[in-house]
Design an enzyme around this catalytic site. Structure first.
Site, PDB file in Angstrom:
ATOM      1  N   GLY A 153       5.857  12.447 -30.713  1.00 42.84           N
ATOM      2  CA  GLY A 153       5.816  11.927 -32.082  1.00 42.84           C
ATOM      3  C   GLY A 153       6.485  12.898 -33.038  1.00 42.84           C
ATOM      4  O   GLY A 153       7.345  13.694 -32.653  1.00 42.84           O
ATOM      5  N   ARG A 154       6.047  12.865 -34.298  1.00 38.36           N
ATOM      6  CA  ARG A 154       6.685  13.666 -35.348  1.00 38.36           C
ATOM      7  C   ARG A 154       6.642  15.154 -35.027  1.00 38.36           C
ATOM      8  O   ARG A 154       7.668  15.847 -35.072  1.00 38.36           O
ATOM      9  CB  ARG A 154       5.975  13.398 -36.697  1.00 38.36           C
ATOM     10  CG  ARG A 154       6.202  12.005 -37.237  1.00 38.36           C
ATOM     11  CD  ARG A 154       5.275  11.722 -38.401  1.00 38.36           C
ATOM     12  NE  ARG A 154       3.896  11.593 -37.946  1.00 38.36           N
ATOM     13  CZ  ARG A 154       3.193  10.465 -37.982  1.00 38.36           C
ATOM     14  NH1 ARG A 154       3.711   9.376 -38.504  1.00 38.36           N
ATOM     15  NH2 ARG A 154       1.959  10.421 -37.529  1.00 38.36           N
ATOM     16  N   ILE A 155       5.442  15.683 -34.707  1.00 37.05           N
ATOM     17  CA  ILE A 155       5.325  17.138 -34.507  1.00 37.05           C
ATOM     18  C   ILE A 155       5.975  17.548 -33.187  1.00 37.05           C
ATOM     19  O   ILE A 155       6.713  18.542 -33.139  1.00 37.05           O
ATOM     20  CB  ILE A 155       3.844  17.584 -34.593  1.00 37.05           C
ATOM     21  CG1 ILE A 155       3.299  17.277 -35.994  1.00 37.05           C
ATOM     22  CG2 ILE A 155       3.706  19.076 -34.277  1.00 37.05           C
ATOM     23  CD1 ILE A 155       1.800  17.442 -36.161  1.00 37.05           C
ATOM     24  N   SER A 174       6.765  10.427 -22.134  1.00 36.28           N
ATOM     25  CA  SER A 174       6.493   9.354 -23.075  1.00 36.28           C
ATOM     26  C   SER A 174       5.859   8.206 -22.326  1.00 36.28           C
ATOM     27  O   SER A 174       6.086   8.021 -21.133  1.00 36.28           O
ATOM     28  CB  SER A 174       7.792   8.892 -23.735  1.00 36.28           C
ATOM     29  OG  SER A 174       7.585   7.659 -24.370  1.00 36.28           O
ATOM     30  N   ARG A 175       5.044   7.457 -23.058  1.00 42.10           N
ATOM     31  CA  ARG A 175       4.447   6.268 -22.434  1.00 42.10           C
ATOM     32  C   ARG A 175       5.457   5.145 -22.366  1.00 42.10           C
ATOM     33  O   ARG A 175       5.199   4.096 -21.805  1.00 42.10           O
ATOM     34  CB  ARG A 175       3.236   5.812 -23.250  1.00 42.10           C
ATOM     35  CG  ARG A 175       2.169   6.889 -23.306  1.00 42.10           C
ATOM     36  CD  ARG A 175       0.963   6.417 -24.013  1.00 42.10           C
ATOM     37  NE  ARG A 175       1.210   6.185 -25.448  1.00 42.10           N
ATOM     38  CZ  ARG A 175       0.307   5.740 -26.285  1.00 42.10           C
ATOM     39  NH1 ARG A 175      -0.886   5.433 -25.855  1.00 42.10           N
ATOM     40  NH2 ARG A 175       0.581   5.581 -27.570  1.00 42.10           N
ATOM     41  N   ALA A 231      -2.928  20.252 -30.960  1.00 43.08           N
ATOM     42  CA  ALA A 231      -3.205  18.827 -31.194  1.00 43.08           C
ATOM     43  C   ALA A 231      -4.663  18.660 -31.630  1.00 43.08           C
ATOM     44  O   ALA A 231      -4.971  18.747 -32.831  1.00 43.08           O
ATOM     45  CB  ALA A 231      -2.881  18.037 -29.939  1.00 43.08           C
ATOM     46  N   ARG A 232      -5.558  18.465 -30.669  1.00 48.43           N
ATOM     47  CA  ARG A 232      -6.991  18.420 -30.934  1.00 48.43           C
ATOM     48  C   ARG A 232      -7.701  19.065 -29.761  1.00 48.43           C
ATOM     49  O   ARG A 232      -7.316  18.870 -28.606  1.00 48.43           O
ATOM     50  CB  ARG A 232      -7.487  16.972 -31.090  1.00 48.43           C
ATOM     51  CG  ARG A 232      -7.221  16.351 -32.449  1.00 48.43           C
ATOM     52  CD  ARG A 232      -8.089  16.971 -33.553  1.00 48.43           C
ATOM     53  NE  ARG A 232      -7.876  16.340 -34.838  1.00 48.43           N
ATOM     54  CZ  ARG A 232      -6.968  16.747 -35.738  1.00 48.43           C
ATOM     55  NH1 ARG A 232      -6.211  17.800 -35.493  1.00 48.43           N
ATOM     56  NH2 ARG A 232      -6.842  16.111 -36.890  1.00 48.43           N
ATOM     57  N   GLU A 261     -15.322  22.756 -32.895  1.00 48.40           N
ATOM     58  CA  GLU A 261     -14.999  23.665 -34.002  1.00 48.40           C
ATOM     59  C   GLU A 261     -16.168  23.771 -34.983  1.00 48.40           C
ATOM     60  O   GLU A 261     -16.791  22.749 -35.283  1.00 48.40           O
ATOM     61  CB  GLU A 261     -13.754  23.156 -34.729  1.00 48.40           C
ATOM     62  CG  GLU A 261     -12.532  23.232 -33.836  1.00 48.40           C
ATOM     63  CD  GLU A 261     -11.272  22.660 -34.493  1.00 48.40           C
ATOM     64  OE1 GLU A 261     -11.289  22.330 -35.691  1.00 48.40           O
ATOM     65  OE2 GLU A 261     -10.270  22.542 -33.774  1.00 48.40           O
ATOM     66  N   HIS A 279      -7.611  26.761 -36.278  1.00 45.82           N
ATOM     67  CA  HIS A 279      -7.128  25.457 -36.776  1.00 45.82           C
ATOM     68  C   HIS A 279      -6.325  25.623 -38.072  1.00 45.82           C
ATOM     69  O   HIS A 279      -6.724  25.132 -39.124  1.00 45.82           O
ATOM     70  CB  HIS A 279      -8.287  24.468 -36.976  1.00 45.82           C
ATOM     71  CG  HIS A 279      -7.831  23.047 -36.942  1.00 45.82           C
ATOM     72  ND1 HIS A 279      -8.615  22.005 -36.485  1.00 45.82           N
ATOM     73  CD2 HIS A 279      -6.642  22.465 -37.319  1.00 45.82           C
ATOM     74  CE1 HIS A 279      -7.947  20.869 -36.587  1.00 45.82           C
ATOM     75  NE2 HIS A 279      -6.743  21.120 -37.098  1.00 45.82           N
ATOM     76  N   ILE A 280      -5.191  26.329 -37.952  1.00 47.71           N
ATOM     77  CA  ILE A 280      -4.367  26.631 -39.127  1.00 47.71           C
ATOM     78  C   ILE A 280      -2.974  26.001 -39.033  1.00 47.71           C
ATOM     79  O   ILE A 280      -2.044  26.441 -39.696  1.00 47.71           O
ATOM     80  CB  ILE A 280      -4.241  28.162 -39.340  1.00 47.71           C
ATOM     81  CG1 ILE A 280      -3.765  28.864 -38.052  1.00 47.71           C
ATOM     82  CG2 ILE A 280      -5.542  28.753 -39.837  1.00 47.71           C
ATOM     83  CD1 ILE A 280      -3.408  30.337 -38.247  1.00 47.71           C
ATOM     84  N   GLY A 281      -2.851  24.969 -38.187  1.00 46.72           N
ATOM     85  CA  GLY A 281      -1.536  24.355 -37.970  1.00 46.72           C
ATOM     86  C   GLY A 281      -0.815  23.997 -39.262  1.00 46.72           C
ATOM     87  O   GLY A 281       0.379  24.257 -39.423  1.00 46.72           O
TER      88      GLY A 281
END
Ligand code: NAP
Ligand code: GLV
Length: 313
Positions: A153-155, A174-175, A231-232, A261, A279-281
């Site tokens: 995706g974008r990132i 990719s899917r 990501a997460r 977190e 978590h400073i992305g």
């Protein structure tokens, strides 16, 4: 005048955008779930952070006046979007404005883990550095290596766009099948995991991505490879990662996000081959301001009866 609950103080420009159009109340710092529900009652909009769980109970507490939940984040796994849709509540997020900042942090982590920056810093600060030698603190050179990007995706694409600067070959999975994305090859998830020297995660947290990187996936990676997660947290099985790092199943990992977190798996804290950041992305002044402004504009648009700028789903 419409009434908006903001769950944390926003940067000044975003507050101005809101205050020129609506009445704003800021949730007091440290408010618990019940206080958030109480403060949401009768609001027309809620501006939420990714740390706020926006579930059916909160939506019901807000009541039928609620028109929009505007998340100050691109990820929206904290929001029950189906429950919002059932209640006619629009959900918005903040895509694009944070893409570059998060891609930059990803590169910071790639460099930090492959060149052992955290480990080296701890050594110097602790007074344990005894001097230069040929085989001291050697890491992995990036040039000529493969960067595997899971989540095109974008990132993910912004991270890939910077790969050439380090002489790395970026590949995607990719899917949507094989081919190319922005001139980079696309391969299956299994092949990407098995062949990459650095594996960087850029998928959203959804039921099908939870623990996508588990013990089996870690065992498929090269023993010399590094995992980077911006990501997460729950996309990676943190306990499985901690044992894999301890047993040197992979060379190292760099994590910006965690399963619970701000709690970090205790086994990770004692390991030298993992870089841990909180978590400073998207945490640059420019980007956090841009995110808050976009979130404010989404609220103002919806409450003025206009389409949201960046709706989810
Ligand atoms: P995006 O543009 O929506 O990209 C996500 C990509 O992941 C899409 O290409 C999507 O493919 C792909 N994907 C989804 N499920 C997948 C699966 N099971 N297997 C393979 N690919 C899958 O989102 P983004 O703006 O790049 O942001 C990505 C995530 O980064 C966010 O959801 C957020 O959780 C995280 N994030 C973290 C920080 C931080 O501070 N660390 C900052 C910003 C964002 P399709 O096109 O097929 O759906
Ligand atoms: C940050 O993690 C975001 O999703 O914006």
């Amino acid at each position: 005048m419409s009434s908006v609950l903001v769950t944390a103080q926003l940067p000044p420009k975003a507050m101005d955008i809101l205050e020129q159009a609506v009445a704003v109340e800021i949730l007091p710092t440290g408010a618990d779930v019940q206080a958030l529900r109480d403060a949401s009652r009768g609001r027309h909009a809620i501006v939420s952070l990714l740390t706020n769980r926006v579930d059916a109970a909160l939506l019901d507490a807000a009541g039928p006046s609620l028109k929009v939940v505007s998340n100050v984040a691109v990820g929206y796994d904290n929001i029950d979007v189906a429950a919002a849709r059932e209640r006619g509540v629009i959900v918005t997020n903040t895509p694009d404005v944070l893409t570059n900042a998060t891609a930059e942090l990803t590169w910071g982590l790639i460099l930090a883990v492959t060149r052992r920056l955290g480990e080296g810093e701890r050594l110097v600060r602790d007074g344990r550095w005894t001097g230069w030698s040929l085989d001291f603190m050697t890491g992995m050179e990036l040039s000529g290596k493969q960067l595997g990007i899971l989540g095109s995706g974008r990132i993910g694409r912004a991270v890939a766009a910077k790969a050439a600067a380090f002489g790395m070959t970026a590949v995607f999975s990719s899917r949507h099948g094989a081919g190319e994305i922005d001139g980079h090859p696309v391969m299956s998830v299994d092949e990407l995991i098995a062949t990459s020297d650095v594996l960087s995660l850029h998928v959203p947290l959804r039921p099908d991505t939870r623990h996508l990187i588990n013990r089996a996936a870690l065992e498929r990676m090269k023993r010399t490879a590094y995992l980077v997660n911006t990501a997460r947290g729950p996309v990676v099985d943190e306990a499985a990662l901690a044992s894999a790092l301890k047993e040197r199943v992979i060379a190292g990992a760099a994590l910006d996000v965690f399963e619970r977190e701000p709690i970090v798996h205790p086994d990770l804290l004692g390991l030298e081959n993992v870089v841990l950041v909180p978590h400073i992305g998207s945490a640059t002044h420019e980007t956090r301001s841009g995110m808050a402004e976009l979130a404010a504009r989404n609220v103002v648009a919806v409450l003025a009866g206009k389409p949201p700028l960046t709706p989810v789903g």
